[in-house]
Design an enzyme around this catalytic site. Sequence first.
Site, PDB file in Angstrom:
ATOM      1  N   ASP A 131      10.433 -10.686   1.748  1.00 35.17           N
ATOM      2  CA  ASP A 131       9.050 -10.934   1.387  1.00 35.17           C
ATOM      3  C   ASP A 131       9.034 -11.824   0.153  1.00 35.17           C
ATOM      4  O   ASP A 131       9.096 -11.346  -0.955  1.00 35.17           O
ATOM      5  CB  ASP A 131       8.371  -9.582   1.105  1.00 35.17           C
ATOM      6  CG  ASP A 131       6.866  -9.693   1.067  1.00 35.17           C
ATOM      7  OD1 ASP A 131       6.347 -10.811   1.246  1.00 35.17           O
ATOM      8  OD2 ASP A 131       6.207  -8.672   0.850  1.00 35.17           O
ATOM      9  N   SER A 164      -6.544  -4.238   8.265  1.00 32.12           N
ATOM     10  CA  SER A 164      -5.576  -4.354   9.364  1.00 32.12           C
ATOM     11  C   SER A 164      -5.221  -2.980   9.920  1.00 32.12           C
ATOM     12  O   SER A 164      -5.466  -1.952   9.296  1.00 32.12           O
ATOM     13  CB  SER A 164      -4.320  -5.068   8.861  1.00 32.12           C
ATOM     14  OG  SER A 164      -3.875  -4.466   7.678  1.00 32.12           O
ATOM     15  N   GLY A 171       0.803  -1.224   0.000  1.00 32.52           N
ATOM     16  CA  GLY A 171       0.000   0.000   0.000  1.00 32.52           C
ATOM     17  C   GLY A 171       0.831   1.267   0.000  1.00 32.52           C
ATOM     18  O   GLY A 171       1.966   1.279   0.465  1.00 32.52           O
ATOM     19  N   ALA A 175      -2.241  -0.296  11.412  1.00 35.82           N
ATOM     20  CA  ALA A 175      -0.871   0.051  11.041  1.00 35.82           C
ATOM     21  C   ALA A 175       0.101  -0.815  11.820  1.00 35.82           C
ATOM     22  O   ALA A 175      -0.136  -1.118  12.993  1.00 35.82           O
ATOM     23  CB  ALA A 175      -0.602   1.508  11.375  1.00 35.82           C
ATOM     24  N   ILE A 176       1.179  -1.248  11.192  1.00 34.21           N
ATOM     25  CA  ILE A 176       2.267  -1.858  11.955  1.00 34.21           C
ATOM     26  C   ILE A 176       3.412  -0.860  12.024  1.00 34.21           C
ATOM     27  O   ILE A 176       3.870  -0.504  13.083  1.00 34.21           O
ATOM     28  CB  ILE A 176       2.688  -3.213  11.357  1.00 34.21           C
ATOM     29  CG1 ILE A 176       1.503  -4.192  11.430  1.00 34.21           C
ATOM     30  CG2 ILE A 176       3.876  -3.780  12.124  1.00 34.21           C
ATOM     31  CD1 ILE A 176       1.821  -5.618  11.114  1.00 34.21           C
ATOM     32  N   THR A 206      -5.888   0.956   7.445  1.00 31.00           N
ATOM     33  CA  THR A 206      -7.299   1.207   7.126  1.00 31.00           C
ATOM     34  C   THR A 206      -8.161   1.053   8.372  1.00 31.00           C
ATOM     35  O   THR A 206      -9.067   1.858   8.617  1.00 31.00           O
ATOM     36  CB  THR A 206      -7.764   0.237   6.020  1.00 31.00           C
ATOM     37  OG1 THR A 206      -6.992   0.490   4.849  1.00 31.00           O
ATOM     38  CG2 THR A 206      -9.222   0.423   5.693  1.00 31.00           C
ATOM     39  N   LYS A 244       6.082  -1.271  -3.405  1.00 31.02           N
ATOM     40  CA  LYS A 244       6.679  -2.594  -3.205  1.00 31.02           C
ATOM     41  C   LYS A 244       7.082  -3.216  -4.550  1.00 31.02           C
ATOM     42  O   LYS A 244       8.130  -3.827  -4.662  1.00 31.02           O
ATOM     43  CB  LYS A 244       5.656  -3.494  -2.501  1.00 31.02           C
ATOM     44  CG  LYS A 244       6.207  -4.821  -2.079  1.00 31.02           C
ATOM     45  CD  LYS A 244       5.105  -5.660  -1.450  1.00 31.02           C
ATOM     46  CE  LYS A 244       5.377  -5.930   0.007  1.00 31.02           C
ATOM     47  NZ  LYS A 244       4.236  -6.583   0.657  1.00 31.02           N
TER      48      LYS A 244
END
Lengths: 500, 500
Positions: free
Chosen positions: A266, A204, A178, A206-207, A213, A298
């Site tokens: 990833d 989810s 995102g 924020a990490i 969102t 990404k």
Amino acid sequence: MNTPFNTLKLVHLGIDTQREHVVFMRKDCHICISEGFEALNRVLVTVKGKSKIATLYIINDGILNPGEAGLSESAWGDLNAKEGDEISFSHVQPVNSMRSIRAKMYGQELNYESLQNIINDIVKGEYSNIEIAAFITACGGDSLSIDEIIGLTKAMVVSGQRLSWNKKIVVDKHCVGGLPGNRTTPIVVAIIAAFGLTIPKTSSRAITSPAGTADSLETMTKIDLSIKQIQKVVEQENGCFVWGGSIKLSPADDILIRVERALDVDGEGQMIASVLSKKIAAGSTHVVIDIPIGKTAKVRTEKDAEKLKYYFNVVGKAMGINVNVLFTDGSQPIGRGIGPALEAMDVLSVLRNEKDAPQDLRNKSLLLAASIIEMVNGTKNKSGLQLAKEILSSGEAYAKFMAICQAQGGFKEPEFAPYKEDVKAEKSGIVTEIDNRRLAKIAKLAGAPHDSKAGVLLKTPLNTKVQTGDVLYCIYSETKGELKYSIDYMKSEEDIILIQ
Amino acid sequence: MNTPFNTLKLVHLGIDTQREHVVFMRKDCHICISEGFEALNRVLVTVKGKSKIATLYIINDGILNPGEAGLSESAWGDLNAKEGDEISFSHVQPVNSMRSIRAKMYGQELNYESLQNIINDIVKGEYSNIEIAAFITACGGDSLSIDEIIGLTKAMVVSGQRLSWNKKIVVDKHCVGGLPGNRTTPIVVAIIAAFGLTIPKTSSRAITSPAGTADSLETMTKIDLSIKQIQKVVEQENGCFVWGGSIKLSPADDILIRVERALDVDGEGQMIASVLSKKIAAGSTHVVIDIPIGKTAKVRTEKDAEKLKYYFNVVGKAMGINVNVLFTDGSQPIGRGIGPALEAMDVLSVLRNEKDAPQDLRNKSLLLAASIIEMVNGTKNKSGLQLAKEILSSGEAYAKFMAICQAQGGFKEPEFAPYKEDVKAEKSGIVTEIDNRRLAKIAKLAGAPHDSKAGVLLKTPLNTKVQTGDVLYCIYSETKGELKYSIDYMKSEEDIILIQ
């Protein structure tokens, strides 16, 4: 020897090691010595008849007295431990499914059964973080075959809960990697639900970003719903936008993602399995995947995006769901707000058809909604885009958004934080570059996402013509101290917004 | 806000996380919140101007007060931290050399420069354990090419100290995947030094076994010598047997091995690089590698052994040293004692040519010594084995052993522990199986290697004929409590020694 043969007394240390179970023992503890335990060993710990595997950390002195042991918060909770409980210990063989990971290191392909054992053991908490790192690395890069990705997807689906709907068609959308402020979800859900399709959307928090969102939605409505409540909302309104964390869809993913992030690794196969397993567990039949392409996104090149698209289509087909992959522009952020409430304001201004609503957010939301409509509906007399535009412009989408909020527990208007600083242009010219990473840091220093009203409001998108003294962006904060932190940082940096 | 912008006060927690640097911060700490730090993040911590990268663990409550932070023992030591010191924090980018590991996951070969950067960063403590796990996995199995193994060996050599000798020939031996009680080292060193060759031998302590060679030697002489002392001993006596832990040869290996062991993963390439880098750093020119083959040994088949032999030879040649690989019988343990002092007694009884000395230990030591002699000397009029036998039988080896012990700081006779339990045969018959793993556990419960006199003394090797009531083995312990632990365990198990 007064201490019992093999037990210690538990004390609460409050150390949060995330999901990894950790046990803390003294270096001079007779059990460590006699059992030959050493730091990083995996040890089976038992409290009141319940056992868990934990990683051993050794304490030299200080926080434990002789005869005492401690647990990480995750192990404390999972074992229902209480201060003073007896804890016993035994050796544990390396978890069996690690064998498959060693075989994979020697080039052997992982079959479904092996993958299922690995994922089940990970969900049960039987893997240490370094074992999870070994799994991620062995399956990283492009080392998973299509069959392995399909096996991994299935294994991740069956390891958790599944939602089911009495509908032939259930749609969803997902964005890979995102962009800041990319809050299309509430708008797309509102349009699609108003159109009449079922879209039970989970999001989810924020990490590492200033807002997820879920954080943004939480400034407007209640998002931590039970499965039963979700089903009621979706039955009534066709859609929902809730926090995925309170229901356990594909729980392995939440564990893997922490270690992936820490490794900054990833793997393609794991990413495909992660995304599709969550959608399948949520009961989706049709999914639009948005891949933004851009130098800070990404996915950086169209070639990489094409490869992912191929995998998404093949694995989706094997799993019996329809996948439509869209490539979008990932070269700049979407919307103007950075921070939960500020991003929510962008969403509302698009839904309310306000004249100065961010057009990039509006257009991208319409594109995604159109793509879902066309995927399911085919193009009849009107295009998907025409239909989506009509629903948004007519106010139907806004009405549906408000109805969903009501069904989820009520709507509230997002608010600005009380403390504000205007950051002004020091010269005249055209805005030619915006450093999103540093703007995000300012928003975080100002308190986002923890303080939901804090963040940054960008006033001058790319190509805006500015005069000396014009406001480039505002920093909002809930405390004076945090406002000062963010201003200190902002002043120490140059050219966050480049004017030429 | 009374707390400073970006510092906390240090408190000493005494938590030993091995080599990994860990910082402990409170969940509600303003720095964690404003910087967006989360558990497992890598954070740059600075104390009195000195900085280290550390992994963040979050404390919910209990052991830290507001405004305080803690460090793991390794970070505390490396930063010379004192109670009450100010500590500051900043974000850190993932360590640069991890990029090469990600590239390796995509199938790219690692060149020498990449390997050197990785090894240097690991030695500097810049890798978290999960990053080390990723490196081990990416280079695990048979995934390293010959060139990569050579590059890794070089990188490991240059990352640490090196010994140098004014000799054309310096010999060494190494056993891959040792068997319990396999204490050939002191005997081989004594024979070879008596023969006149230079053999500066370093050994390790036990990590999970009841005794390492260094633990055993420590019951007879001083083993923690400085490089200067080692050089003096070797100059005078041709050989030494010291603990390798006090000098830093190939220090990356000591870090990698902890994580490898925790993962139970041992890649071929890394094993070759690990063994050869230590030998090269020690200044060896000729090395005999002993590979025991057997179902409970590390190498299980002749085919696997042949592959390792090939690698050892090719990499050794590229590194400019001579390697001779021997395959030996790995089907049963060598000697009778299990535990530091008990194994030392086996060694002494062979060196003293006692009639009941364990013949397996004697024969294997002769074989290894012979192989070293032949490798260096060629076979002239006598075979290496004849020469080795003469040196041992004549008492020259024993005299050399005692001389080396004197040079290292003096000799002392190893002793039995005061508490003893005889374990007797419950029926008559022939000993057909001995479970080494469980005998080792009894030795550890009895206190080995921590209590150097504790352990197990096997009286009946394989194929011994026993009568009901004959002593099968004795357990020795320095405390009554530990003797009880080991007896309790022994009684709970069946057929540790199988009689048929």
